[in-house]
Write an enzyme that holds these catalytic residues in place. Structure first.
Site, PDB file in Angstrom:
ATOM      1  N   LYS A   1      59.448  39.681  43.381  1.00  0.00           N
ATOM      2  CA  LYS A   1      58.888  39.357  42.066  1.00  0.00           C
ATOM      3  C   LYS A   1      57.590  40.119  41.866  1.00  0.00           C
ATOM      4  CE  LYS A   1      56.001  36.181  40.503  1.00  0.00           C
ATOM      5  NZ  LYS A   1      55.271  36.946  39.481  1.00  0.00           N
TER       6      LYS A   1
ATOM      7  N   GLU B   1      49.021  37.216  52.426  1.00  0.00           N
ATOM      8  CA  GLU B   1      47.844  38.079  52.411  1.00  0.00           C
ATOM      9  C   GLU B   1      47.030  37.623  51.215  1.00  0.00           C
ATOM     10  OE1 GLU B   1      45.266  40.200  51.620  1.00  0.00           O
ATOM     11  OE2 GLU B   1      46.578  41.896  51.100  1.00  0.00           O
TER      12      GLU B   1
ATOM     13  N   GLY C   1      48.299  37.495  47.203  1.00  0.00           N
ATOM     14  CA  GLY C   1      47.673  36.939  46.009  1.00  0.00           C
ATOM     15  C   GLY C   1      46.558  35.988  46.375  1.00  0.00           C
ATOM     16  N   SER C   2      46.348  34.993  45.544  1.00  0.00           N
ATOM     17  CA  SER C   2      45.200  34.101  45.754  1.00  0.00           C
ATOM     18  C   SER C   2      45.483  33.103  46.873  1.00  0.00           C
ATOM     19  CB  SER C   2      44.899  33.330  44.464  1.00  0.00           C
ATOM     20  OG  SER C   2      45.912  32.378  44.237  1.00  0.00           O
ATOM     21  N   THR C   3      44.431  32.619  47.487  1.00  0.00           N
ATOM     22  CA  THR C   3      44.559  31.606  48.531  1.00  0.00           C
ATOM     23  C   THR C   3      45.164  30.326  47.966  1.00  0.00           C
ATOM     24  OG1 THR C   3      42.751  32.523  49.835  1.00  0.00           O
ATOM     25  CG2 THR C   3      43.225  30.187  50.163  1.00  0.00           C
ATOM     26  N   GLU C   4      44.793  30.031  46.735  1.00  0.00           N
ATOM     27  CA  GLU C   4      45.304  28.833  46.065  1.00  0.00           C
ATOM     28  C   GLU C   4      46.835  28.859  46.006  1.00  0.00           C
ATOM     29  OE1 GLU C   4      43.885  28.982  42.126  1.00  0.00           O
ATOM     30  OE2 GLU C   4      44.871  27.125  41.497  1.00  0.00           O
ATOM     31  N   VAL C   5      47.386  29.982  45.561  1.00  0.00           N
ATOM     32  CA  VAL C   5      48.845  30.088  45.486  1.00  0.00           C
ATOM     33  C   VAL C   5      49.450  30.201  46.890  1.00  0.00           C
ATOM     34  CG1 VAL C   5      50.784  31.453  44.621  1.00  0.00           C
ATOM     35  CG2 VAL C   5      48.794  31.036  43.161  1.00  0.00           C
ATOM     36  N   GLY C   6      48.707  30.797  47.807  1.00  0.00           N
ATOM     37  CA  GLY C   6      49.183  30.869  49.186  1.00  0.00           C
ATOM     38  C   GLY C   6      49.500  29.486  49.750  1.00  0.00           C
TER      39      GLY C   6
ATOM     40  N   GLU D   1      35.600  33.776  45.706  1.00  0.00           N
ATOM     41  CA  GLU D   1      36.075  35.131  45.413  1.00  0.00           C
ATOM     42  C   GLU D   1      36.001  35.364  43.915  1.00  0.00           C
ATOM     43  OE1 GLU D   1      40.254  35.902  46.261  1.00  0.00           O
ATOM     44  OE2 GLU D   1      39.700  37.890  47.009  1.00  0.00           O
TER      45      GLU D   1
ATOM     46  N   CYS E   1      41.185  42.289  47.308  1.00  0.00           N
ATOM     47  CA  CYS E   1      41.055  41.126  48.169  1.00  0.00           C
ATOM     48  C   CYS E   1      40.033  41.398  49.268  1.00  0.00           C
ATOM     49  CB  CYS E   1      42.398  40.752  48.767  1.00  0.00           C
ATOM     50  SG  CYS E   1      43.259  42.157  49.464  1.00  0.00           S
TER      51      CYS E   1
END
Lengths: 519, 545
Positions: free
Chosen positions: A210, A286, A263-268, A418, A320
């Site tokens: 995606k 990552e 992507g972001s840590t939040e989505v991680g 960030e 990042c």
């Protein structure tokens, strides 16, 4: 990122391979490249979304719509996973292919991308807003190198024979994991695609990728090249779509064996949770960073200033690994600050198709744009000293002034979170031990740098920093050969290098009873 | 040599089609040469994907006949030339400049300069060395017909074999090592004490390489590819019988963009040019493929001179063990090609076929029939499957060994003499009832002569198979997993094939136990032969894990 390409590698490559890249040879771009592909790429075919929905992709330099793109959702993910599963079937052409031929296909893909460098760079700049000179001489060449690098690994990823106890013969096979979901961000659309595809395909997996909804166009063009060079249908499937729908469908899918996310840590966090709630698919992440960049008083001042500027402002600050906490030793703090401000003020912001432009717009993402401006306000509010910039840089598009804050304290929001924009934080420190402790006092651990001429300090700091990448007297030096990834909340696993192969491999131990063992 | 290669090509899976169809793209500027193949007459469009067999280039003229030093063509210092013949007809193909000691000195100087600290070659990114090797592979693919024709004319090997096996292996080897260039990784090592230690894998330096006449262009690739991928410079001496494809490769090396002096190609004789390389005080490493007798001389020369590193790939008398429980017809076929491939001129040739008692007669009968059906003739003509031997000396030696077989009491099943008067062809020959003490069971024949022995038990055949001073390759045919694993563990040989023979590939190491050689070529293992490991240890103020 990847200063090395700009300054060093390109002239060399041109020296040996008639390659056309060099500063003088960057062709005049078309600011309106034609868009050839805007559908979903499944099973080597272009398909509309099952829902028939589409979404607009926008030029962040002007705010204008470039085109509509088919929008993948769960039903399309299901189709793509089916195609990828079929391509991965035991006995399929892809599974039976010689490893060296997988490598050859990746090499051919690199050749095709190299052939179309100018067009891809135009499209990347149009969709993402990064300066064309950078797309052309950094992003695309790095893509080519990454794919060539992993092409070489395909037939070199060797199992072992193992001297176990007893009358047995034991060996390992390095097998592909299977269907890999890959979700990539908008800051380096082409490059992140290559980082993901290279190791996955070299090791023989199939892919459902995606791409970010902000920047789907170059990935779709690369899809056409994937078909052109001869990858079998279903090996790579590319789906433009939104995170909460298509991305979530991949992460939660019961028939996806592995998911890799940048992507972001939040989505991680969400990705890892989705894996846990579904089929325990393997996860590599990552994620974000708040990377310290430490300048010792014995460093070469001019070099340190320039590198620190580059470390933060490269790619509009949308990295990042951006060096977003610049720790400067107290004795050189004032001079460093003065020079850094002068450098930021001279940064050329504007039309990304203009060759002189150093900084284009932020990627089209209203939320992101507001977030950056919000961080700038918080910096002012919490008492950091605004040294330059601090606002919007143009009437239209998504431009932000190169911004520097001085007297930043570790507890301030701008020193902890960030920002992902052109906002530099400069902090003061006194001692080695102090700075290592402060540098590590973050949930992130992606990258770090130290500038010093002292070999002991260099070793002490590089050992002491909790980060997946440490640069000494340089910043953002990437090679396809060197692993990249994060400690702590910055991620799981490594991309690039030989290490990158581990994340796409299942190890199978085969043990055979033998009548009599001999050494 | 890799029978596997033949099968792959002829079955032409998807990626092979990709190879053939796309090759033109890479042969010059990567950016804008999409249609290169349209104006490239040599392009491999005769590949199997299009279902037409490739044809030799008619009336091929030899383009390169000089010594290649510093990316330039030189005449020999002595002014001497040597004749190059077509072994199928005896015709003179051309004369080639003959390198001797002085030329070797010149070449070493050039290779040394190319290896200087700070030289373009030493400063080059490893990935760019890899790119150069890939470019070279592209050029070989472009010139594949021409090279295959040249190889067939010069060495007498079957043109289609040259095209599908030798040239395919050449391209694959170059690409394989192209990929390794930036993956030769040192380590960081957790040494005791307050130190930081890492290793650098550095090139050895100037490498002398001496290659044989049985697979001229393939051996060229086997030698230069790992050497260059590790960053060495090379002086390579092709065999005096078969210098032509190596010289064509030299031209492609220049075209690909290797800096001057990185590869130097010196046609010449062993006792002069070869010896000069082996004895040279400023050559850091030597790699030799050829006879065990000359291998010893090379090792001695290294000892007498500067202790240069030596790798040797020498002769063999390879056992091929056929158990009664195997697929008989398949085993007969594999044993046949395992011996007769390339006119029997393979160090790997399965020249001692041990067949289990209960199937012995049937195996011999079928093997002789296979040999009798071989078509000898002009190697350029389709349908021919055996060409001439390489030269008179080899021809005479083979006939002499055949005579010894007859004299010592082996049963001649077929063949046994020359074919077509006044030529270098030898009839495919099969001996049965061969015993271990006969000369044909002990000495390397290097010709189309198959020895078939009888055995009764596993332990017996292991012991007999290992009773040789060679240890290059071995085969075992059985459907029993225990026998397969027992025999393959017990055999003293660098390669053991189970239910296949000559199944080689560039990823897989190749080399000999005992007097068949030192070191390994191909695969990751070959990289060790072309690197020096340097351990760097730095005192640090405080170590942490």
């Amino acid at each position: 990122m990847l200063r090395i390409v700009l300054s060093r590698t390109l002239p060399r490559i041109s020296g040996i391979s008639n390659c056309q890249y060099s500063a003088a040879a960057i062709p005049v771009p078309s600011a309106q490249p034609e868009v050839h592909y805007n559908k979903l790429f499944i099973n080597n075919e272009w398909q509309d979304a099952v829902s028939k929905r589409s979404f607009p992709t926008i030029n962040p330099a002007t705010g204008e719509v470039i085109c509509q793109v088919a929008e993948a959702d769960k039903a399309d993910v299901d189709k793509a996973v089916k195609a990828a599963r079929e391509a991965f079937r035991f006995g399929s052409p892809w599974r039976r292919m010689d490893a060296s031929d997988r490598g050859l296909l990746l090499s051919r893909l690199a050749d095709a991308i190299e052939r179309d460098t100018a067009y891809l760079a135009e499209l990347e700049t149009l969709d993402n807003g990064k300066p064309y000179a950078v797309s052309y001489s950094v992003d695309v060449p790095m893509v080519v190198k990454c794919l060539r690098y992993y092409a070489g690994w395909a037939d070199k990823w060797e199992g072992k024979t193992i001297p176990i106890d007893g009358d047995f013969f034991c060996y390992t096979r390095h097998e592909p994991i299977g269907v890999c979901g890959q979700i990539i961000p908008w800051n380096f659309p082409l490059l992140m695609q290559a980082w993901k595809l290279g190791p996955a395909l070299a090791t023989g997996n199939t892919v459902v990728m995606k791409v970010a909804e902000q920047t789907p166009l170059t990935a779709l063009y690369v899809a056409s090249l994937i078909k052109e060079v001869g990858f079998p249908p279903g090996v790579v499937n590319i789906l433009p779509g939104m995170g909460p729908s298509a991305g979530s469908a991949i992460a939660s899918h019961m028939d996806v064996d592995k998911v890799a996310f940048t992507g972001s840590t939040e989505v991680g966090h969400l990705i890892q949770q989705a894996s846990g709630s579904s089929n325990l698919k393997k996860v590599t992440l990552e994620l974000g960073g708040k990377s310290p960049n430490i300048i010792m008083s014995d460093a070469n001042m001019a070099e340190a200033v320039e590198q620190s500027h580059f470390a933060l402002f490269f790619n509009q600050g949308q990295c990042c690994c951006a060096g977003s906490r610049t720790y400067v030793q107290d004795t050189i703090y004032d001079e460093f600050m003065e020079r850094s401000v002068a450098r930021a003020k001279s940064r050329v912001v504007g039309d990304p198709f203009n060759m002189k432009t150093e900084q284009g717009p932020q990627v089209r993402n209203t939320e992101q744009f507001k977030k950056i401006l919000g961080y700038i306000s918080s910096g002012k509010r919490e008492g950091a000293k605004l040294m330059c910039g601090g606002g919007v840089a143009a009437d239209r598009g998504y431009f932000i002034q190169p911004t520097i804050f001085g007297d930043v304290q570790d507890g301030m929001t701008i020193a902890r979170e960030e920002i992902f924009g052109p906002v530099m934080q400069i902090l003061k420190f006194k001692t080695l031990e102090e700075v290592v402790e402060r540098a590590n006092d973050t949930k992130y651990g992606l990258a770090a740098a130290v500038f010093t001429k002292d070999i002991d300090k260099a070793h002490y700091i590089s050992s002491g920093l909790r980060a997946g990448t440490v640069w000494i007297n340089c910043y953002d030096v990437f090679g396809a050969q060197a692993p990249f990834g994060g400690y702590k909340y910055s991620g799981n696993g490594r991309e690039l290098g030989e290490y990158g192969l581990d994340n796409y491999t299942e190890v199978k131990t085969v043990t055979i009873k033998v009548p009599q063992k001999n050494s | 040599m890799p029978v596997i290669g033949v099968e792959n090509v002829q079955s032409a899976g998807a990626p092979s089609a990709c190879t053939v169809g796309k090759q033109g793209n890479m042969s010059s500027e990567p950016g804008n040469c999409q249609n290169h193949q349209d104006h490239d007459p040599d392009h491999g469009d005769a590949g199997p994907a299009k279902q037409t067999m490739p044809m030799p280039v008619p009336n091929l003229e030899v383009q390169y006949t000089k010594i290649f030093i510093d990316n330039e063509w030189h005449e020999s210092c002595s002014g001497r030339k040597m004749p190059v013949h077509n072994p199928a007809t005896g015709d003179l193909l051309c004369e080639v400049e003959e390198a001797d000691t002085e030329d070797v000195d010149k070449a070493v100087q050039s290779a040394r300069a190319a290896f200087q600290l700070g030289s373009p070659w030493r400063c080059m990114d490893a990935s760019d060395r890899g790119l150069l090797l890939n470019r070279l592979a592209d050029l070989v693919e472009r010139d594949r017909l021409r090279l295959a024709t040249l190889e067939a004319l010069d060495s007498g090997k079957i043109f289609l074999m040259a095209y599908f096996v030798d040239l395919m292996a050449t391209v694959k080897t170059l690409r394989y090592y192209g990929g390794w260039a930036d993956k030769i990784q040192g380590k960081t090592i957790p040494v005791d004490g307050e130190y930081f230690t890492y290793t650098r894998h550095e090139p050895i330096g100037v490498c002398g390489q001496i290659i044989p006449w049985n697979f001229p262009v393939m051996m060229f690739a086997w030698k230069v590819a790992p050497a260059l991928c590790c960053g060495n410079t090379v002086i390579i001496k092709p065999a005096e019988q078969t210098p032509l494809t190596a010289l064509h490769m030299a031209c492609l090396i220049k075209e690909a963009g290797f800096p001057p002096g990185v590869v130097n190609v010196l046609p010449g004789y062993g006792p002069t040019a070869g010896s000069a390389i082996a004895h040279h005080m400023d050559i850091d490493k030597i790699a030799f493929t050829g006879s065990t007798a000359v291998g010893k001389l090379i090792q001695k020369a290294a000892g007498d001179s500067n202790l240069k590193r030596v790798t040797l790939e020498l002769g063999g008398k390879n056992p091929n063990i056929v158990f009664a429980d195997c697929d008989l017809e398949y085993a007969v076929e594999q044993a046949h090609s395992g011996l007769f491939f390339n006119q029997g001129q393979c160090c790997l040739a399965g020249s001692r076929v041990f067949v289990e008692d209960s199937i012995y007669e049937e195996f011999v009968c079928r093997s002789a029939e296979k040999a009798r059906n071989k078509v000898l003739g002009n190697p350029l003509v389709p349908g021919v499957d055996q060409g001439p031997q390489i030269d008179q000396k080899q021809f005479d030696k083979i006939l002499e060994l055949i005579e010894s077989g007859k004299k010592e009491g082996a049963t001649l099943e077929c063949g046994g003499g020359p074919w077509n008067r006044n030529s270098l062809f030898i009839q495919p020959t099969v001996f049965s009832n061969v015993t271990d003490d006969m000369r044909i069971a002990r000495e390397e024949i290097f010709g189309p002569v198959q020895q078939i022995m009888r055995f009764r038990s596993v332990n017996e055949v292991i012991q007999r198979a290992n009773a040789t001073h060679y240890g290059l390759a071995a085969g075992v045919f059985t459907n029993d997993i225990d026998k397969a694993l027992t025999v393959s563990s017990a055999l003293q040989a660098g390669m053991v094939w189970v239910n296949c023979y000559n199944a080689m590939s560039t990823q897989c190491p190749f080399g000999g136990f005992k007097m068949s050689g030192n070191g390994r070529e191909l695969g990751e293992y070959a990289l060790q032969e072309y690197t020096e490991v340097k351990a760097v240890t730095i005192k640090i103020s405080q170590k942490n894990s």
